[in-house]
Design a protein around this motif. Structure first.
Motif, PDB file in Angstrom:
ATOM      1  N   ALA A  83       0.852  -1.192   0.000  1.00  7.43           N
ATOM      2  CA  ALA A  83       0.000   0.000   0.000  1.00  7.43           C
ATOM      3  C   ALA A  83       0.889   1.244   0.000  1.00  7.43           C
ATOM      4  O   ALA A  83       1.949   1.280   0.619  1.00  7.43           O
ATOM      5  CB  ALA A  83      -0.921   0.007   1.212  1.00  7.43           C
ATOM      6  N   GLU A 100      -4.681   1.573  -1.574  1.00 12.36           N
ATOM      7  CA  GLU A 100      -4.603   0.114  -1.748  1.00 12.36           C
ATOM      8  C   GLU A 100      -4.222  -0.203  -3.192  1.00 12.36           C
ATOM      9  O   GLU A 100      -4.891   0.278  -4.118  1.00 12.36           O
ATOM     10  CB  GLU A 100      -5.927  -0.551  -1.396  1.00 12.36           C
ATOM     11  CG  GLU A 100      -6.262  -0.483   0.070  1.00 12.36           C
ATOM     12  CD  GLU A 100      -5.255  -1.186   0.954  1.00 12.36           C
ATOM     13  OE1 GLU A 100      -4.651  -2.198   0.539  1.00 12.36           O
ATOM     14  OE2 GLU A 100      -5.060  -0.704   2.084  1.00 12.36           O
ATOM     15  N   GLU A 103      -4.715  -1.923  -6.033  1.00 15.18           N
ATOM     16  CA  GLU A 103      -5.632  -2.860  -6.688  1.00 15.18           C
ATOM     17  C   GLU A 103      -5.139  -3.260  -8.077  1.00 15.18           C
ATOM     18  O   GLU A 103      -5.246  -4.413  -8.476  1.00 15.18           O
ATOM     19  CB  GLU A 103      -7.029  -2.251  -6.733  1.00 15.18           C
ATOM     20  CG  GLU A 103      -7.595  -2.060  -5.325  1.00 15.18           C
ATOM     21  CD  GLU A 103      -8.788  -1.139  -5.260  1.00 15.18           C
ATOM     22  OE1 GLU A 103      -9.474  -0.949  -6.282  1.00 15.18           O
ATOM     23  OE2 GLU A 103      -9.040  -0.597  -4.162  1.00 15.18           O
TER      24      GLU A 103
END
Length: 146
Positions: free
Chosen positions: A49, A124, A126
């Motif tokens: 992250a 985050e 992704e």
């Protein structure tokens, strides 16, 4: 990508390892329905992250909390026409859990522009994509890879 186009696709782990070496990247978000880009210092948490520390009163906090953003970091050698670029897309949130904030405040980035009240923003990862320019050329078209 097409074969032999001078670029090499980077895998997720390689992208995160390259990003971890860089102190500055760019966050891409929406401001008044238009794309906006800001350079920021950052660090990566253990799970990949992206962490940013900024003023609690900043426009950035209001614009990105709960939004999908992109984050880009790169390293370019202009003389050799080579380098790499990584783009991470994911949800950005202000860290509100006190225990998580304390943990990240100890290991996360220090703001280059400290403010009286700071928050941590977590992105985050992704979608993580990257590519490396290989076989760069000089200004005169001479292949530097030879």
């Amino acid at each position: 990508m097409y074969p032999n186009d001078g670029f090499r696709e980077l895998g997720r782990q390689e992208c995160l390892q390259l990003m971890a070496k860089m102190p500055v990247g760019r966050i891409v978000f929406t401001r008044q329905a238009l794309p906006a880009v800001l350079p920021v210092n950052f660090s990566l948490d253990g799970d990949g992250a992206i962490l940013l520390r900024t003023s609690a009163a900043s426009e950035l906090v209001r614009a990105v909390d709960g939004a999908v953003v992109a984050f880009e970091a790169d390293d370019v050698d202009a003389a050799r026409h080579s380098g790499w670029s990584v783009v991470v897309t994911g949800s950005a949130t202000v860290v509100t859990d006190p225990a998580e904030y304390q943990r990240l405040a100890r290991t996360g980035p220090l703001s280059w522009a400290p403010a009286p009240q700071e928050v941590l923003i977590r992105i985050e990862p992704e979608l993580v994509t990257g590519r490396e320019l290989i076989g760069g050329r000089s200004l005169y078209g001479v292949d530097l890879a030879s």
